[in-house]
Design an enzyme around this catalytic site. Structure first.
Site, PDB file in Angstrom:
ATOM      1  N   LYS A   1      52.170 -37.095 -44.565  1.00 43.34           N
ATOM      2  CA  LYS A   1      50.651 -36.611 -44.543  1.00 43.34           C
ATOM      3  C   LYS A   1      49.688 -37.288 -43.601  1.00 43.34           C
ATOM      4  CE  LYS A   1      47.994 -39.284 -48.170  1.00 43.34           C
ATOM      5  NZ  LYS A   1      48.751 -40.327 -48.595  1.00 43.34           N
TER       6      LYS A   1
ATOM      7  N   HIS B   1      50.241 -48.047 -54.326  1.00 40.98           N
ATOM      8  CA  HIS B   1      49.260 -48.195 -53.397  1.00 40.98           C
ATOM      9  C   HIS B   1      48.129 -48.868 -53.550  1.00 40.98           C
ATOM     10  CE1 HIS B   1      47.532 -46.452 -49.768  1.00 40.98           C
ATOM     11  NE2 HIS B   1      48.563 -45.700 -49.553  1.00 40.98           N
TER      12      HIS B   1
ATOM     13  N   GLU C   1      55.169 -47.426 -47.280  1.00 35.36           N
ATOM     14  CA  GLU C   1      54.933 -46.122 -46.711  1.00 35.36           C
ATOM     15  C   GLU C   1      53.657 -46.005 -45.806  1.00 35.36           C
ATOM     16  OE1 GLU C   1      54.158 -44.465 -50.628  1.00 35.36           O
ATOM     17  OE2 GLU C   1      55.986 -44.560 -51.309  1.00 35.36           O
TER      18      GLU C   1
HETATM   19  C1  LIG Z   1      48.623 -41.647 -48.527  1.00 43.78           C
HETATM   20  C2  LIG Z   1      49.822 -42.023 -48.684  1.00 43.78           C
HETATM   21  C3  LIG Z   1      50.298 -43.115 -48.127  1.00 43.78           C
HETATM   22  C4  LIG Z   1      49.898 -43.474 -46.599  1.00 43.78           C
HETATM   23  O1  LIG Z   1      48.708 -44.628 -46.666  1.00 43.78           O
HETATM   24  P1  LIG Z   1      48.162 -44.849 -45.519  1.00 43.78           P
HETATM   25  O2  LIG Z   1      46.903 -45.711 -46.167  1.00 43.78           O
HETATM   26  O3  LIG Z   1      47.919 -44.029 -44.540  1.00 43.78           O
HETATM   27  O4  LIG Z   1      48.953 -46.020 -44.796  1.00 43.78           O
HETATM   28  C5  LIG Z   1      51.591 -43.824 -48.528  1.00 43.78           C
HETATM   29  N1  LIG Z   1      51.955 -43.518 -49.578  1.00 43.78           N
HETATM   30  C6  LIG Z   1      51.285 -42.633 -50.843  1.00 43.78           C
HETATM   31  C7  LIG Z   1      51.933 -42.294 -51.847  1.00 43.78           C
HETATM   32  C8  LIG Z   1      50.275 -41.853 -50.108  1.00 43.78           C
HETATM   33  O5  LIG Z   1      49.478 -41.045 -50.957  1.00 43.78           O
END
Ligand SMILES: *Cc1c(COP(=O)(O)O)cnc(C)c1O
Length: 376
Positions: free
Chosen positions: A51, A179, A256
Site C-alpha cells: 500500500k 503494528h 511489514e
Molecule cells: C500500512 C501498514 C504497514 C506499513 O506501514 P509503514 O509505516 O509504512 O511501515 C504494514 N502493515 C500493515 C498491516 C499496515 O497497515
C-alpha cells in the site's frame, strides 16, 4: 546521511525529457534501503507493505531482491502476483478481508493472514478453511505520526482465547502480529509490543498451541527533511536485541515495512504554473498538489521539505496545487526566493503514501513515474 543531493543538471534534464509533474523512483536507493534494513535487522524477513507505493517498477525490484509482500486487497494480491511474486512469500495483512479477496487468496494459495476479531476468524474459516492465521494485537502507538491502534488490534488479554477459537474453527494459528503506528519514532512502542507478544507465545504453548511466527509489522521511521535525524539504526539495534532476548532462534520473525523501504527513494518534481500576490504574500501554484502526489500532506500527516534551484532573497510564501479547490494548499510557510513560471520546485523522501493516494480530481492525472539507476 539525510542531505542527499540530486544534481540540478539531472533534474533539469528529466524535466526537459519527460515534463512535470514527475515522480522519480531511484532503483539504487531502493536497493540500499533493503540492504540497510537487512543489516540492522538480520533476523527479520521483510514483507513489503504494498500500500505504501504499488508502482510496478518497485514491486518488480523487490521480487528480484527476494522480498516478501504484505497485501491488503484483491487487487493488491493480483497485481503483485501478475508481476511474479510467489504466493508463499505473501501475507494477507488486512484484518478486514472481503469475501472476494479471500476467494482470490484461496485460489492462489496465499494462506497466511492476520485477524483481530472472532467475526473475522469465522469469515476466514468459511472462505479459506485451514488458513494459517496470526492474531494482531493492539499495542501502544504513542508518538507515531499515523496511529493504527485506533482501528486495529485485539486486546492482548483476548489473544489466547482467539487462538483457541481459531483451532476450534479448523484454522491453523501460527503467530502474533502488531503494528506500532506509521512513522513510529518511539522505540519503546516496539519493545513493549515485542514483550506483549512473547507473553502470548508462552501462554499459547501452555495451551498446546505452539506458535512459530512473530510479525513485527511496519512503522519504521525515515527522515522527511534534511534536519531530521535518522532514528532507524538505533531503534533497529534495540529491536534486534529484544527479539534475541525473548524469541528462540527457531521462531521466524517477519516485518511489514512500507515507508522505510520506499520513502527516501523517490523525488517529486513540479513546476510553477501560476503566481499571484494575495494579502501581500506570494502564492505559487504548482502542477501537483494535495489531490496528487502531495496527498500525503492530508492522509499521511506528512511535512515535506520543498526545494528550489532559484537563488536570491527569500520571503515567506504559499505553495498551492493546480486544482479548483481552495483545500488544495500545500504549504503556507515556505521560505522561497521569487519564483517565475516554469521554475522547478521539488521534494525528496516522498516515496511512501504519495502516489499511492493520488487522485484524478479535476481530471488531472497523477505524476508520471520514471525509474532511474542514479541515486536521488
Ligand atoms: C500500512 C501498514 C504497514 C506499513 O506501514 P509503514 O509505516 O509504512 O511501515 C504494514 N502493515 C500493515 C498491516 C499496515 O497497515
Amino acid at each position: 546521511m539525510t542531505d542527499k543531493k540530486i544534481s540540478e543538471k539531472l533534474i533539469k534534464e528529466f524535466v526537459k525529457n519527460y515534463g512535470t509533474p514527475l515522480f522519480i523512483v531511484s532503483i539504487n536507493d531502493l536497493k540500499s534501503r533493503i540492504k540497510n534494513f537487512k543489516n540492522y535487522l538480520p533476523r527479520v524477513m521483510p514483507f513489503y507493505a504494498v500500500k505504501a507505493n504499488p508502482c510496478p517498477q518497485i514491486i518488480k525490484l523487490f521480487i528480484d531482491e527476494g522480498l516478501g509482500f504484505d497485501v491488503a486487497s484483491k487487487n493488491e494480491i493480483e497485481n503483485v502476483l501478475d508481476l511474479g511474486a510467489k504466493p508463499e512469500k505473501m501475507i494477507f495483512a488486512n484484518t478486514v478481508k472481503s469475501p472476494e479477496a479471500l476467494n482470490t487468496a484461496k485460489r492462489n494459495r496465499i494462506d497466511l493472514m492476520t485477524f483481530d476479531s472472532e467475526y473475522e476468524l469465522v469469515k476466514i474459516a468459511k472462505y479459506y478453511p485451514g488458513a494459517r492465521v496470526l492474531v494482531r494485537i493492539k499495542v501502544p502507538n504513542i508518538g507515531s505520526v499515523v496511529e493504527l491502534s485506533l482501528k486495529f488490534g485485539a486486546e492482548p488479554a483476548d489473544a489466547i482465547s482467539l487462538l483457541i477459537k481459531a483451532v476450534k474453527l479448523g484454522l491453523k494459528p501460527v503467530g502474533v502480529s502488531f503494528h506500532v503506528g506509521s512513522q513510529c519514532t518511539e522505540v519503546a512502542n516496539f519493545i513493549e509490543a515485542i514483550e506483549l507478544s512473547s507473553i502470548i507465545f508462552r501462554d499459547a504453548l501452555l495451551k498446546k498451541i505452539p506458535l512459530e511466527i512473530l510479525d513485527i509489522g511496519g512503522g519504521f521511521p525515515i527522515p522527511h527533511s534534511d534536519t531530521d535525524d535518522d532514528l532507524f539504526p538505533m531503534m533497529a539495534e534495540k529491536i534486534s536485541s529484544e527479539i534475541d532476548r525473548l524469541f528462540d532462534v527457531n521462531i521466524k520473525i517477519i516485518a511489514e515495512p512500507g515507508r522505510y523501504l520506499v520513502g527516501p527513494a523517490c523525488t517529486l518534481i513540479t513546476r510553477v504554473i501560476g503566481k499571484s500576490i494575495r494579502d501581500n504574500k506570494h502564492w505559487y501554484y504548482l502542477d501537483d498538489g494535495v489531490y496528487g502526489c502531495l496527498s500525503g500532506i492530508v492522509y499521511d500527516h506528512c511535512k515535506y521539505q520543498f526545494k528550489v534551484f532559484k537563488k536570491g532573497q527569500t520571503q515567506i510564501s504559499t505553495l498551492a496545487g493546480p486544482t479548483c479547490d481552495s483545500f488544495d494548499v500545500i504549504s503556507v510557510s515556505e521560505e522561497l526566493p521569487e519564483l517565475e513560471f516554469g521554475d522547478i520546485v521539488y521534494t525528496t523522501n516522498i516515496g511512501a503514501y504519495s502516489i499511492a493516494t493520488a487522485t484524478n480530481f479535476n481530471s488531472i492525472p497523477p505524476a508520471r513515474v520514471i525509474s532511474i539507476n542514479q541515486e536521488v
